[in-house]
Design an enzyme around this catalytic site. Structure first.
Site, PDB file in Angstrom:
ATOM      1  N   GLY A 155       5.896  13.814  -8.326  1.00  0.00           N
ATOM      2  CA  GLY A 155       5.137  14.682  -9.232  1.00  0.00           C
ATOM      3  C   GLY A 155       4.357  15.672  -8.374  1.00  0.00           C
ATOM      4  O   GLY A 155       4.668  15.870  -7.192  1.00  0.00           O
ATOM      5  N   ARG A 238      -2.230   3.985  -7.332  1.00  0.00           N
ATOM      6  CA  ARG A 238      -3.010   2.938  -7.983  1.00  0.00           C
ATOM      7  C   ARG A 238      -2.706   1.617  -7.298  1.00  0.00           C
ATOM      8  O   ARG A 238      -1.551   1.335  -6.949  1.00  0.00           O
ATOM      9  CB  ARG A 238      -2.648   2.840  -9.478  1.00  0.00           C
ATOM     10  N   GLU A 267      -9.759  -3.500  -7.547  1.00  0.00           N
ATOM     11  CA  GLU A 267     -10.920  -2.724  -7.085  1.00  0.00           C
ATOM     12  C   GLU A 267     -12.186  -3.144  -7.807  1.00  0.00           C
ATOM     13  O   GLU A 267     -12.133  -3.394  -9.015  1.00  0.00           O
ATOM     14  CB  GLU A 267     -10.669  -1.233  -7.373  1.00  0.00           C
ATOM     15  N   HIS A 285     -11.110   4.295  -2.378  1.00  0.00           N
ATOM     16  CA  HIS A 285     -10.646   5.169  -3.471  1.00  0.00           C
ATOM     17  C   HIS A 285     -11.314   6.550  -3.408  1.00  0.00           C
ATOM     18  O   HIS A 285     -12.036   6.963  -4.323  1.00  0.00           O
ATOM     19  CB  HIS A 285     -10.884   4.515  -4.841  1.00  0.00           C
ATOM     20  N   GLY A 287      -9.500   9.410  -2.953  1.00  0.00           N
ATOM     21  CA  GLY A 287      -8.430  10.398  -3.114  1.00  0.00           C
ATOM     22  C   GLY A 287      -8.895  11.787  -3.504  1.00  0.00           C
ATOM     23  O   GLY A 287      -8.567  12.778  -2.859  1.00  0.00           O
TER      24      GLY A 287
HETATM   25  C1  DGY Z   1      -7.301   9.969 -10.394  1.00  0.00           C
HETATM   26  O1  DGY Z   1      -7.722  11.036 -10.831  1.00  0.00           O
HETATM   27  O2  DGY Z   1      -6.494   9.287 -11.005  1.00  0.00           O
HETATM   28  C2  DGY Z   1      -7.804   9.552  -9.082  1.00  0.00           C
HETATM   29  O3  DGY Z   1      -7.495   8.255  -8.773  1.00  0.00           O
HETATM   30  C3  DGY Z   1      -9.289   9.808  -8.984  1.00  0.00           C
HETATM   31  O4  DGY Z   1      -9.564   9.954  -7.656  1.00  0.00           O
END
Ligand code: DGY
Length: 325
Positions: A155, A238, A267, A285, A287
């Site tokens: 994606g 995830r 988590e 986490h 990201g």
């Molecule tokens: C999301 O937006 O799904 C991310 O995991 C948040 O950092």
């Protein structure tokens, strides 16, 4: 004016935007709201702005009440939302794709470099005040140039990761329910392969698929066995896509060389077995954790809530997963 409940702290740009249109009640403590508090907090809301730490299920929607029209999740992942329960109750669910693509790909790429080049390990040597000395063979890692990156789920974030990898001289394989267009494949130099081939061939396997019932423990004992013993796993998607206990066992058995993880199965708990492994890089986490990205996520979630409450289509409704039912 409708009533919007924001279930956790979000950047002020998002909150101010909501307040310009509606009456807003926002949880503003640093700690996450407990489930019990949440069930009371949402009562009477026409719209909810939720974080990925909140489980949005039938119980929560019913606690909000029949007037509820929108749940705007401040995350691209929406595995915390029971979309069917929303549909049944006529509630629109939205997420925040697009705005966090680059930040998350940066995180995945950083994890790859940190794991393959042993940078986490090196940093821990210095922080622990362990004596060290430069040497030709000291903390040698794996160079990524000329190596194969396997993207699981091509994606937006997977594509952004592939772009970075190409710029660093890697070749790219990918799996996914839908092939990329020939133009994008050509731009990335990417080839679509079966999952088994990707696992057997890649030097780094990076996960970018959504978490769904069918991707639960997608990476388990069998998949780790297929990977090269010199290969690395990166997960910025995830946690429960990876069977964490199987990962620990595979790392202990030398079935793969290391891992870089930003997300965990339970988590904020992290499997004890991972904590002492020097070949594993662990991030809490992070990201999408840049000021710019989190602001854009909050504003997009606010736009979504405002649109639905005004009777318009949301900007980014949660979308059906390609190749699924
Ligand atoms: C999301 O937006 O799904 C991310 O995991 C948040 O950092």
């Amino acid at each position: 004016m409708a009533r919007i409940v924001v279930t956790g702290r979000i950047p002020s740009d998002g909150l101010d935007l909501l307040r310009r249109h509606h009456e807003v009640t926002a949880w503003d403590e640093d700690r996450a709201i407990t489930r019990e508090e949440l069930l009371g907090f949402v009562r009477g809301a026409d719209g909810l702005v939720t974080l990925l730490t909140e489980r949005v299920d039938g119980e929560l929607l019913d606690a909000a009440g029949e007037q509820l029209r929108v749940v705007a999740n401040v995350a691209v992942g929406f595995n915390n939302i029971d979309v069917d329960a929303c549909v049944t109750r006529g509630v629109t669910a939205t997420n925040t794709p697009g705005v966090l693509t680059e930040a998350t790909a940066d995180t995945a790429f950083t994890l790859m470099l940190m794991a393959t080049r042993r940078f986490g390990e090196g940093e821990r040597v210095i922080r622990s005040r362990t004596p060290w000395q430069w040497g030709m063979f000291y903390l040698l890692g794996m160079g990524i140039q000329g190596k194969v990156l396997g993207i699981v789920g091509a994606g937006a974030i997977g594509i952004a990761m592939a772009r970075r990898a190409k710029a660093f001289g890697m070749s790219v394989l990918y799996t996914g329910p839908v092939p990329l267009t020939p133009e994008v494949e050509a731009e990335l130099g990417a080839r679509r392969v079966e999952f088994g081939e990707l696992l057997r061939t890649s030097d780094v396997v990076s996960l970018h698929c959504p978490y769904l019932p069918e991707t639960h423990h997608l990476m388990g004992a069998h998949e780790f066995e297929l990977m090269k013993p010199t290969a690395y796993l990166v997960n910025s998607a995830r946690g429960p896509i990876v069977d964490e206990a199987a990962l620990v066992a595979a790392l202990q058995a030398g079935e793969l060389a290391g891992a870089g993880l930003d997300v965990f199965e339970n988590e904020p708990s992290v499997h004890e077995g991972l904590l002492d492994m020097d070949n594993v890089v662990l991030l809490p986490h992070l990201g999408s954790a840049t000021t710019e990205t989190r602001t854009a996520m909050a504003v997009l979630a606010a736009d979504n809530a405002i649109a639905v409450l005004a009777g318009r289509d949301p900007v980014t409704p949660v979308t059906p997963v390609p190749g699924r039912g």
